[in-house]
Motif scaffolding. Sequence first.
Motif, PDB file in Angstrom:
ATOM      1  N   CYS A  64       0.745  -1.326   0.129  1.00  0.00           N
ATOM      2  CA  CYS A  64       0.047   0.058   0.141  1.00  0.00           C
ATOM      3  C   CYS A  64       0.841   1.156   0.109  1.00  0.00           C
ATOM      4  O   CYS A  64       0.340   2.388   0.032  1.00  0.00           O
ATOM      5  CB  CYS A  64      -0.833  -0.022   1.012  1.00  0.00           C
ATOM      6  SG  CYS A  64      -2.211  -1.250   0.992  1.00  0.00           S
ATOM      7  N   GLU A  65       2.206   1.181  -0.052  1.00  0.00           N
ATOM      8  CA  GLU A  65       3.052   2.306  -0.191  1.00  0.00           C
ATOM      9  C   GLU A  65       3.397   2.754  -1.545  1.00  0.00           C
ATOM     10  O   GLU A  65       4.041   3.603  -1.780  1.00  0.00           O
ATOM     11  CB  GLU A  65       4.421   1.929   0.751  1.00  0.00           C
ATOM     12  CG  GLU A  65       4.084   2.019   2.288  1.00  0.00           C
ATOM     13  CD  GLU A  65       5.201   1.652   3.202  1.00  0.00           C
ATOM     14  OE1 GLU A  65       6.378   1.341   2.373  1.00  0.00           O
ATOM     15  OE2 GLU A  65       5.259   1.477   4.265  1.00  0.00           O
ATOM     16  N   TRP A  66       3.222   1.628  -2.440  1.00  0.00           N
ATOM     17  CA  TRP A  66       3.450   1.938  -3.648  1.00  0.00           C
ATOM     18  C   TRP A  66       2.548   2.735  -4.493  1.00  0.00           C
ATOM     19  O   TRP A  66       1.289   2.823  -4.064  1.00  0.00           O
ATOM     20  CB  TRP A  66       3.640   0.391  -4.435  1.00  0.00           C
ATOM     21  CG  TRP A  66       4.298  -0.707  -3.842  1.00  0.00           C
ATOM     22  CD1 TRP A  66       5.518  -0.435  -3.031  1.00  0.00           C
ATOM     23  CD2 TRP A  66       4.409  -1.948  -4.050  1.00  0.00           C
ATOM     24  NE1 TRP A  66       6.152  -1.396  -2.618  1.00  0.00           N
ATOM     25  CE2 TRP A  66       5.413  -2.533  -3.276  1.00  0.00           C
ATOM     26  CE3 TRP A  66       3.428  -2.858  -4.713  1.00  0.00           C
ATOM     27  CZ2 TRP A  66       5.682  -4.034  -3.191  1.00  0.00           C
ATOM     28  CZ3 TRP A  66       3.738  -4.157  -4.660  1.00  0.00           C
ATOM     29  CH2 TRP A  66       4.602  -4.881  -4.018  1.00  0.00           C
ATOM     30  N   PRO A  67       2.873   3.668  -5.475  1.00  0.00           N
ATOM     31  CA  PRO A  67       2.163   4.695  -6.165  1.00  0.00           C
ATOM     32  C   PRO A  67       1.034   3.856  -6.839  1.00  0.00           C
ATOM     33  O   PRO A  67      -0.110   4.335  -6.585  1.00  0.00           O
ATOM     34  CB  PRO A  67       2.965   5.073  -7.285  1.00  0.00           C
ATOM     35  CG  PRO A  67       4.412   4.877  -6.576  1.00  0.00           C
ATOM     36  CD  PRO A  67       4.497   3.727  -5.914  1.00  0.00           C
ATOM     37  N   GLU A  68       0.970   2.625  -7.407  1.00  0.00           N
ATOM     38  CA  GLU A  68       0.002   1.867  -8.082  1.00  0.00           C
ATOM     39  C   GLU A  68      -1.140   1.599  -7.045  1.00  0.00           C
ATOM     40  O   GLU A  68      -2.341   1.336  -7.564  1.00  0.00           O
ATOM     41  CB  GLU A  68       0.432   0.782  -8.945  1.00  0.00           C
ATOM     42  CG  GLU A  68       1.219  -0.339  -8.278  1.00  0.00           C
ATOM     43  CD  GLU A  68       2.864  -0.060  -8.063  1.00  0.00           C
ATOM     44  OE1 GLU A  68       3.504  -1.031  -8.256  1.00  0.00           O
ATOM     45  OE2 GLU A  68       3.076   0.950  -8.003  1.00  0.00           O
ATOM     46  N   LEU A  69      -0.904   1.576  -5.828  1.00  0.00           N
ATOM     47  CA  LEU A  69      -2.079   1.095  -4.929  1.00  0.00           C
ATOM     48  C   LEU A  69      -2.181   2.064  -3.824  1.00  0.00           C
ATOM     49  O   LEU A  69      -2.753   1.861  -2.860  1.00  0.00           O
ATOM     50  CB  LEU A  69      -1.310  -0.394  -3.940  1.00  0.00           C
ATOM     51  CG  LEU A  69      -1.921  -1.769  -4.614  1.00  0.00           C
ATOM     52  CD1 LEU A  69      -1.153  -1.695  -6.026  1.00  0.00           C
ATOM     53  CD2 LEU A  69      -1.663  -2.776  -3.727  1.00  0.00           C
ATOM     54  N   ARG A  70      -1.577   3.354  -4.019  1.00  0.00           N
ATOM     55  CA  ARG A  70      -1.927   4.412  -3.147  1.00  0.00           C
ATOM     56  C   ARG A  70      -3.526   4.638  -3.045  1.00  0.00           C
ATOM     57  O   ARG A  70      -4.108   4.833  -4.115  1.00  0.00           O
ATOM     58  CB  ARG A  70      -1.121   5.832  -3.691  1.00  0.00           C
ATOM     59  CG  ARG A  70      -1.137   6.937  -2.557  1.00  0.00           C
ATOM     60  CD  ARG A  70      -0.292   7.913  -3.012  1.00  0.00           C
ATOM     61  NE  ARG A  70       0.976   7.331  -2.936  1.00  0.00           N
ATOM     62  CZ  ARG A  70       2.089   7.689  -3.925  1.00  0.00           C
ATOM     63  NH1 ARG A  70       1.896   8.692  -4.801  1.00  0.00           N
ATOM     64  NH2 ARG A  70       3.478   7.065  -3.639  1.00  0.00           N
ATOM     65  N   GLY A  71      -3.972   4.702  -1.929  1.00  0.00           N
ATOM     66  CA  GLY A  71      -5.407   5.133  -1.675  1.00  0.00           C
ATOM     67  C   GLY A  71      -6.011   3.762  -1.500  1.00  0.00           C
ATOM     68  O   GLY A  71      -7.241   3.808  -1.213  1.00  0.00           O
TER      69      GLY A  71
END
Length: 298
Positions: free
Chosen positions: A79-86
Motif C-alpha cells: 500500500c506504499e506503492w504508487p499503483e496501490l496508493r489510496g
Amino acid sequence: MIGVDVGSGDRMALGVLTQYRMASTEQMHRVIAPEVRIEQTRRRLARLREEGLVDRITLPQAGRTRVWFPTPYGVQLACEWPELRGHRPSRTVSDPTAVRLKAGHTLTVTETALVFLEDARRRSDVCQPLDWIPEVHHPIGSGEAVIPDALLYYRRGPADGDNGSMLRAFVEVDRATMGPERLAAKLSAYEHLYHYVPTVPGRRPTVQEPAVQEWQRHYPLFPRILFVLDNTGPSGVENRIRALRAWAGLLTRFPYDVPVLVAPLADLLHHGPSAPVWRPVHDPGWRVGWTESGHRQA
C-alpha cells in the motif's frame, strides 16, 4: 543494471494479492505469468511466503486447493506503492479464518477478473491486472455506500494506439446466495449513486460552482453495471434476470441512461465477455458484447 527491475515479478504478485484479497495458485499463475511454467509461479509464491509477505490456506474441498493471501506486513508494504496508493484493504484480508469463510465468493470474483484479463490479451486490448479493483467505496449519504464487487478499467485497442475507447464497469458477482429480489434491489443503490450530490455544510451550489454528483469526481461518465451470475442453473438465471428487469422498470430513465447488463459466468468462461452473451436489463430479449452494449460509452 540500468533498466532491469529484478523484483518486478514479486512486486506484481504481492500487488495482485493485496488488491484481489486472495487467489488460488492457478489463478495467480494466469494473472501474473501465464507465459511461463506454473512451477515458476509456485516458487515465487513460496519465496514471498518465506519473506513473510504472503501466506496460504488449503481448502479441504476442491482437490485441496491452495489459496494465497497477503500478510499484514505484505499489505503495509504494497500500500506504499504508487499503483496501490489510496487502496483500502479489508481489515480481515490477512486473517486465515476470514479467508476460508470468504473463499467461495472471493475466488469467484478473482475468476471473473481473469475472464476480462484473458479476453483483453486475446484481443490486444489494454487491461492490466491492477485495472481490476475490488470493493471500491462510493458514499451515497447518511453513512451508506455503494461497494461493487469490483471496478474494472478497460481500454479497447492496443496500448500504442490513440483512438481506443476507455470503458469502466461496476461488476457485481452473484453466487445465488440471496434471493432474486435482493439482488435486483442493488439497482436502486446504483441509481442513488447516479443522482447523489454530496452536501458541504455552509455552502450551496452557485452558477460559478454548480452541484456535482459524487461519481463525477472520479469518472468522466458513469460506469456501466455488469451482473455476473454463478452457482445457478438456467431457470435461476432467468428468475434473476426477470427480477432485475422488473426492478429496472421502477427506475424511470436510469437503466436506459446507464448500460446495465447481465450474463452467466459459465457463458463468459466459454465464449469470453466480448462475445454477445450479455443481456441488457431493459431489454433482455437481445444479446450484446459488454463493450458494445448499444448505449453510450461509459
